[in-house]
Design an enzyme around this catalytic site. Structure first.
Site, PDB file in Angstrom:
ATOM      1  N   HIS A 184     -16.589 -18.806  -8.083  1.00  0.00           N
ATOM      2  CA  HIS A 184     -17.916 -19.195  -8.550  1.00  0.00           C
ATOM      3  C   HIS A 184     -17.878 -19.519 -10.036  1.00  0.00           C
ATOM      4  CE1 HIS A 184     -18.793 -15.168 -10.355  1.00  0.00           C
ATOM      5  NE2 HIS A 184     -18.124 -14.686  -9.320  1.00  0.00           N
TER       6      HIS A 184
ATOM      7  N   ASP B 268     -20.561 -19.278 -12.242  1.00  0.00           N
ATOM      8  CA  ASP B 268     -21.452 -18.517 -13.124  1.00  0.00           C
ATOM      9  C   ASP B 268     -20.818 -17.193 -13.528  1.00  0.00           C
ATOM     10  OD1 ASP B 268     -21.843 -17.678 -10.354  1.00  0.00           O
ATOM     11  OD2 ASP B 268     -23.474 -16.414 -11.093  1.00  0.00           O
TER      12      ASP B 268
ATOM     13  N   GLU C 290     -23.485 -16.915  -7.995  1.00  0.00           N
ATOM     14  CA  GLU C 290     -22.974 -15.824  -7.160  1.00  0.00           C
ATOM     15  C   GLU C 290     -23.473 -14.481  -7.649  1.00  0.00           C
ATOM     16  OE1 GLU C 290     -20.023 -12.625  -6.087  1.00  0.00           O
ATOM     17  OE2 GLU C 290     -20.650 -13.364  -8.056  1.00  0.00           O
TER      18      GLU C 290
ATOM     19  N   ASP D  73     -11.813 -14.266  -6.379  1.00  0.00           N
ATOM     20  CA  ASP D  73     -12.861 -13.518  -7.085  1.00  0.00           C
ATOM     21  C   ASP D  73     -12.596 -12.022  -7.080  1.00  0.00           C
ATOM     22  OD1 ASP D  73     -15.179 -13.022  -8.468  1.00  0.00           O
ATOM     23  OD2 ASP D  73     -16.506 -13.223  -6.750  1.00  0.00           O
TER      24      ASP D  73
END
Length: 515
Positions: free
Chosen positions: A101, A103, A169, A193
């Protein structure tokens, strides 16, 4: 209405705010390895990309793809898919999806000069540590973006790569939830992640956000205006570090205000605390007007100071081995007429904050040491709504059991109802169930053992990753989540291991050549 928190804490820090220049904004040394990965990571860090502020980084990803003639898609949310066809000799291999992601949880020290909505980060290196001065680093999950771009930019052996980079996310997996998976062919997903090298995540908790709101109206109140601030806490990720029993500034503030209300009249002018529902709040403040019948203003102040001092001593003892920096401070202003919440809205809010549960609610018996169910009150504010002011509380709920998650949400809704608060559930996402049979995981373990002469650890975690949502969109999706070593994510002490980043990169390149 949150500015007073940062102003107060900046005064405490004693350091004047300064304006950043372009010359001193980026300070990361050159020649970090792998150079291509850290090049793209540094480029990302020049672009503000906190949750809800991802437009520029989304457009950067699109330009990256367009400049290289790669097939790409950008949806209305800002999610970006970039596709690179298989290298020579891999045309008949099954495609693979790489995913992360764009963000980050944008938090900073109170005295930091960085405006995280507009400025780039100040990157620094200390030995093996890469960090951002005074702010979170965004290694979670900027390193996934950097890995993906470096792979697409280079010449490596690989099957068709489908790089999926989602928005928001950190505030409920909104990007993954709204993603159009139509361009995707892969049934194998390597999620990037995770924050611990050598651990292959194969399951995670589901979650949701519970938003509480107490509506009110303004009135003027005469008394002693004051500000109570809780600070000095370590914070951390509300999934990965919830078991460490660190202090929650919002819950501690509720405790202090309730105690204060036992001895005097307390009216609420403002609240502010936390930066994200999935980050354990390090700071929280309340602006109040206090008064006590048949006492002077000075006596009222002295009593309030005494109460705060007593709670401070209690907390220092309770959190001595968990969050030793905790502090509660009260400051006063001259007696005046102050705008406060009328009626019992403030009292109901204080009662709610004082009774909110926090932390681990149940541990898993199926996987010893794994948190099963938890919650984190992470956001507190007073917002102006169409009908007047509203006290707002945002709570992250997590559980590896859907039934336990639903039961905890119901408990919070009941508690909110008793306090006269409305509730709204947002960002509900499913867990990612562990699968005994995973051909992708088997292959990844084989490559890892060949490269490092040891087995990886197979694990499920309490924090959420987007594999569950993507698996619901793509039936039969086989998922594993990996990443380099990071510490203190979602805090201004976040750091990324440089050597671990290189090892995971080497592993990724080798893995793609074997898939």
């Amino acid at each position: 209405m949150t500015a007073f928190v940062n102003n107060k804490l900046a005064r405490e820090a004693g350091a004047p705010l300064r304006k950043l220049s372009e010359r001193n904004r980026m300070r990361m040394p050159e020649n970090l390895k792998p150079e291509n990965v850290f090049y793209f990571f540094e480029e990302i860090c020049k672009i503000p990309h906190g949750s809800g502020n991802t437009g520029r980084i989304s457009d950067y990803l699109v330009k990256f793809a367009a400049d290289r003639g790669l097939e790409h898609y950008q949806d209305e949310l800002g999610n970006v898919i970039i596709i690179k066809e298989a290298s020579k000799g891999y045309e008949n291999h099954e495609p693979v999806m790489l995913q992360g992601h764009m963000d980050m949880v944008a938090v900073k020290r109170p005295d930091s000069p960085v405006d995280m909505t507009k400025d780039g980060l100040i990157l620094s290196v200390d030995g093996d540590r890469l960090f951002a001065e005074g702010t979170s680093l965004g290694g979670d999950d900027g390193i996934a973006v950097a890995y993906g771009l470096a792979l697409l930019d280079g010449s490596y052996r690989h099957p068709r790569i489908e790089l999926v980079i989602t928005v928001d996310e950190e505030v409920g997996m909104d990007g993954a939830r709204g993603l159009d998976a139509a361009p995707l062919k892969a049934k194998r997903l390597v999620n990037l992640d995770s924050e611990e090298e050598g651990i292959f995540l194969s399951g995670c908790a589901g979650g949701a956000r519970v938003n509480m709101q107490i509506s009110g109206v303004w009135e003027s109140k005469k008394g002693v205006p004051c500000e109570i601030c809780v600070g000095g806490l370590k914070g951390g990720h509300s999934g990965g570090e919830i078991h460490k029993e660190r202090g929650n500034a919002i819950c501690i503030l509720g405790r202090a205000l309730y105690r204060l209300g036992l001895d005097m009249e307390v009216s609420v002018a403002d609240f502010a605390g936390g930066v994200a529902d999935n980050a354990i709040p390090t700071d929280a403040c309340a602006r109040l007007v206090i008064s006590k019948p048949e006492t002077t203003d000075k006596e009222c102040q002295q009593k309030a100071e005494s109460i705060c001092k007593a709670i401070n001593a209690e907390l220092r003892e309770e959190l001595a081995d968990k969050d030793e920096g905790v502090s509660i401070e009260i400051t006063f202003e001259p007696v005046s007429e102050t705008k406060v919440l009328a009626g019992d809205a403030g009292k109901r809010a204080i009662a709610l904050l004082n009774t909110l549960p926090y932390g681990v609610q149940a541990m898993s018996f199926a996987m010893p040491g794994l948190v099963e169910t938890s919650l984190n009150p992470g956001l507190l504010s007073v917002k102006e709504k169409a009908g007047g002011p509203a006290i707002c509380v945002g709570i992250s709920v997590r559980s590896s059991l859907e039934s336990a998650k639903a039961a905890l949400i119901a408990r919070l809704e009941t508690l909110a109802g008793l306090a006269g608060a409305g509730t709204e559930i947002t960002g509900d996402y499913p867990g990612w169930a562990f699968k005994k049979d995973s051909p992708l995981r088997d292959k990844m373990c084989e490559v890892y053992e060949k490269l490092y002469k040891r087995k990886p650890v197979i694990q499920a975690i309490h924090a959420g990753v987007e594999c569950g949502l993507l698996a619901h969109k793509i039936p039969g999706l086989d998922c594993v989540s990996i990443g380099p070593d990071m510490k203190n994510i979602h805090t201004f002490e976040e750091e990324l291991s440089i050597s671990s980043t290189e090892r995971v990169w080497d592993y990724l390149v080798c893995l793609l050549s074997e898939l």
